[in-house]
Design a protein around this motif. Structure first.
Motif, mmCIF file in Angstrom:
data_model
loop_
_atom_site.group_PDB
_atom_site.id
_atom_site.type_symbol
_atom_site.label_atom_id
_atom_site.label_comp_id
_atom_site.label_asym_id
_atom_site.label_seq_id
_atom_site.Cartn_x
_atom_site.Cartn_y
_atom_site.Cartn_z
ATOM 1 N N ASN A 19 4.506 -4.157 -2.153
ATOM 2 C CA ASN A 19 4.062 -5.249 -1.277
ATOM 3 C C ASN A 19 2.840 -4.829 -0.464
ATOM 4 N N LYS A 67 -0.182 -4.885 -2.693
ATOM 5 C CA LYS A 67 -0.607 -6.263 -2.972
ATOM 6 C C LYS A 67 -1.377 -6.839 -1.784
ATOM 7 N N GLN A 68 -0.925 -6.545 -0.578
ATOM 8 C CA GLN A 68 -1.614 -7.037 0.613
ATOM 9 C C GLN A 68 -2.996 -6.404 0.763
#
Length: 247
Positions: free
Chosen positions: A163, A166-167
């Motif tokens: 995550n 991805k950010q």
């Protein structure tokens, strides 16, 4: 002739191997690799009816297992300290902190019981057969719990790192300095994910050893030996890279 001998003795690989074996971890992982290879080979020989040869490798396996227990006598306190350090960390999610603490406490329980197994095996402290079997069972239960908690931690951490990556990739960074910072964070994230995957694979191989010892699964000594041998080589290579400055 002297020149050839000198080249062999002072070969970089020999020097790097000696450097690896100068560490406790390096020696332990080497012994573990030989121990599980011996377990695999003993099973293969026994399956072919070569009982005398199998007995030799079984003896190596048993003696190395006993010797490794001696090397781990003080290690329970290391895991207890790691559990306390994990409790003080505020930079990790609660789930990762809990699984880290649980894993370290489980390994503390495993190695503490393992000390009594060692003391009984060398006849330093005699336990009743029923008590010895119970202590050994407790050790394997703690070992299994520690690996399962390590697997859970790996899954949680892998999800968090994915995550975060991805950010970082989807964010827009206008300034040049900020872009450099993002690239640095992405590289650190990639390294952390690789390390997490590595430990996850090792745990998936090792989890079958205590599970088999407890009778939860029915794997033969050949499969267990192969899993232990492969995971030992993986961790031995990791230690080799760390010791020789290649990591």
């Amino acid at each position: 002739m002297a020149s050839v001998a000198q080249q062999v003795v002072f070969h970089p690989t020999v020097s790097q191997t000696l450097k690896l074996w100068s560490t406790t971890v390096g020696r332990d992982k080497t012994y573990r690799a030989v121990q599980y290879f011996a377990r695999l080979l003993a099973w293969l020989l026994l399956s072919r009816g070569q009982k005398i040869e199998a007995a030799r490798w079984n003896a190596i396996k048993n003696h190395l297992a006993l010797g490794r227990k001696l090397m781990r006598l003080g290690k329970p306190w290391e895991h207890l300290q790691n559990a306390m350090r994990a409790a003080q960390r505020i930079d990790l999610p609660a789930t990762e902190t809990i699984t880290t603490m649980g894993r370290q406490v489980a390994y503390f329980g495993y190695l503490t019981n393992d000390m009594f197994v060692w003391a009984n095996n060398i006849k330093f402290y005699n336990l009743k057969p029923s008590t010895a079997a119970r202590v050994n069972k407790h050790a394997n239960r703690f070992w299994l719990a520690g690996i399962l908690l390590s697997i859970t931690f790996g899954l949680l951490k892998a999800g968090r790192l994915a995550n975060e990556a991805k950010q970082l990739q989807s964010s827009v960074w206008s300034e040049k300095g900020a872009e450099v910072e993002r690239e640095t964070k992405l590289r650190a994230n990639l390294a952390a994910r690789a390390e997490t995957r590595f430990q996850f694979i090792v745990d998936l191989l090792d989890v079958w050893i205590p599970a088999t010892n407890l009778g939860l699964v029915t794997l033969n000594d050949g499969i267990v030996g192969m899993f232990g041998f492969v995971s030992s080589l993986m961790t031995l290579r990791q230690q080799w890279l760390a010791v020789n400055g290649k990591k």
